[in-house]
Design an enzyme around this catalytic site. Structure first.
Site, mmCIF file in Angstrom:
data_model
loop_
_atom_site.group_PDB
_atom_site.id
_atom_site.type_symbol
_atom_site.label_atom_id
_atom_site.label_comp_id
_atom_site.label_asym_id
_atom_site.label_seq_id
_atom_site.Cartn_x
_atom_site.Cartn_y
_atom_site.Cartn_z
ATOM 1 N NE ARG A 62 -1.734 -2.191 2.908
ATOM 2 C CZ ARG A 62 -1.907 -3.458 2.540
ATOM 3 N NH1 ARG A 62 -2.938 -3.804 1.855
ATOM 4 N NH2 ARG A 62 -1.034 -4.382 2.880
ATOM 5 C CB THR A 63 3.429 2.544 2.300
ATOM 6 O OG1 THR A 63 2.668 2.135 3.429
ATOM 7 C CG2 THR A 63 4.051 3.892 2.585
ATOM 8 C CE LYS A 86 27.059 -3.388 -5.661
ATOM 9 N NZ LYS A 86 27.276 -2.445 -6.774
ATOM 10 N NE ARG A 94 7.262 0.800 4.890
ATOM 11 C CZ ARG A 94 6.033 0.269 4.872
ATOM 12 N NH1 ARG A 94 5.874 -0.992 4.551
ATOM 13 N NH2 ARG A 94 4.987 1.002 5.195
ATOM 14 C CG HIS A 111 3.674 4.159 8.526
ATOM 15 N ND1 HIS A 111 3.775 5.041 7.464
ATOM 16 C CD2 HIS A 111 3.282 2.972 7.989
ATOM 17 C CE1 HIS A 111 3.455 4.385 6.342
ATOM 18 N NE2 HIS A 111 3.156 3.145 6.636
HETATM 19 C C1 NCD Z 1 1.835 -1.085 8.160
HETATM 20 C C2 NCD Z 1 3.317 -0.850 8.284
HETATM 21 O O1 NCD Z 1 4.080 -1.123 7.357
HETATM 22 O O2 NCD Z 1 3.698 -0.348 9.328
HETATM 23 N N1 NCD Z 1 1.414 -1.202 6.866
HETATM 24 C C3 NCD Z 1 1.117 -0.052 6.156
HETATM 25 O O3 NCD Z 1 1.988 0.738 5.851
HETATM 26 N N2 NCD Z 1 -0.156 0.176 5.848
HETATM 27 C C4 NCD Z 1 1.276 -2.056 9.117
HETATM 28 C C5 NCD Z 1 1.857 -3.430 9.189
HETATM 29 O O4 NCD Z 1 2.809 -3.771 8.490
HETATM 30 O O5 NCD Z 1 1.343 -4.207 9.994
#
Ligand code: NCD
Length: 308
Positions: A55-56, A85, A106, A134
């Site tokens: 999703r993100t 590396k 991320r 997040h």
């Molecule tokens: C979440 C995350 O990556 O923190 N997912 C997201 O970005 N919607 C939640 C999760 O991984 O459980």
């Protein structure tokens, strides 16, 4: 607009700034229904993802395309980028900032987005830093609550599941401190209870919270049940511990039966088994609508940081 630049943690947002973001987000819903805009024409966004995501990453990328921008991307950056590396995150950022106007990051370490922002010459958007935060998810979560329930002041929210490692629940708790008369209920297995840093912040900001064992007792009292996944990847080889905590709190038809008619169930997703699939067809199941709001929020954020 508001001089929004790096997006690192939920505490950085004021109520005023959120109002501006949500106003623009509502406009973005219109932009998408008109097939997008060209406002970010010739701008490039890099998505640098060291941890799994559906999703993100895809919603950030869709957002950039919807606004006429371009995307360069590395998924599985831990295996496939030069990190494999031995390159440091700081060096990678110094390189990628030469290729893109904004970096969506991320990473598996808490604090990594801050480290990246400290060296970056372009905005860094934290898309999850290990068990840290997040913030863009929390913004779309608050936007969803506003849209579904119609208010944020006076809202009662149960945060359920892995509250120690779940970065979305942590960021959401921080963001909700910006509203009046909020009450939070923390419902987590013992091993993964909400951490003291958040509790101290809530206490300092006068937000009421309780820790509760009994999910069924809380279900009738809340406006929002925010269920989360037990973050298996944070348990390492402690498989037995993971097995002990999973399955303790499940939202199933019996739980839905005691939830108020006007309440909603949210989840940042992905779900494993903590919401029974039988719940999906209940109109109070808001998690798929919630995920779709991610595109509009991220369009608003990209426009704000790139137009600043
Ligand atoms: C979440 C995350 O990556 O923190 N997912 C997201 O970005 N919607 C939640 C999760 O991984 O459980």
């Amino acid at each position: 607009m508001d001089g929004l630049y790096h997006i690192i943690e939920a505490q950085q947002f004021s109520r005023e700034v959120m109002k501006g973001i949500f106003g623009l987000t509502r406009e973005m819903e219109q932009v998408v229904s008109r097939y997008g805009s060209n406002i970010l024409n010739r701008r490039i966004m890099a998505t640098l993802f060291y941890e799994p995501s559906t999703r993100t990453r895809l919603s950030f990328e869709a957002s950039m395309y919807r606004l006429g921008g371009q995307v360069i991307t590395t998924e599985s950056a831990r295996e496939f980028s030069s990190a494999a590396k031995g390159e440091t995150l700081e060096d990678t950022i110094r390189i990628v900032e030469g290729y893109a106007d904004v970096i969506v990051l991320r990473h598996y370490e808490s604090g990594s987005a801050r480290r990246a922002a400290d060296v970056a010459a372009v905005p860094i958007l934290n898309a999850g830093d290990g068990p840290g935060q997040h913030p863009t998810q929390a913004l779309l979560d608050v936007y969803t609550i506003q849209k579904e329930i119609g208010r944020l002041d006076g809202i009662r929210v149960a945060l359920v599941g892995d509250l120690a490692n779940g970065r979305t629940a942590r960021s959401l708790a921080y963001l909700l401190t910006k509203y009046e008369d909020v009450k939070l209920y923390f419902i987590a297995p013992d091993m993964v209870r909400m951490k003291d840093d958040i509790k101290a912040y809530l206490a300092e900001h006068g937000v009421a919270f309780v820790e509760e064992e009994d999910l069924m007792k809380i279900m009738p009292e809340v406006d929002v049940v925010y269920q989360t996944r037990i973050q298996r990847e944070r348990f390492g080889d402690r498989i037995a511990d993971y097995e002990k905590v999973r399955g303790k709190y499940i939202i199933d038809p019996a739980a839905m039966a005691v939830l108020s008619d006007k309440a909603i169930v949210m989840h940042p997703l992905p779900r494993v088994d903590e919401i029974d699939q039988a719940v999906d067809k209940d109109p109070r199941a808001a998690y798929f609508r919630q995920a779709h709001n991610g595109v509009y929020i991220r369009m608003a954020l990209l426009q704000m940081v790139l137009e600043a």
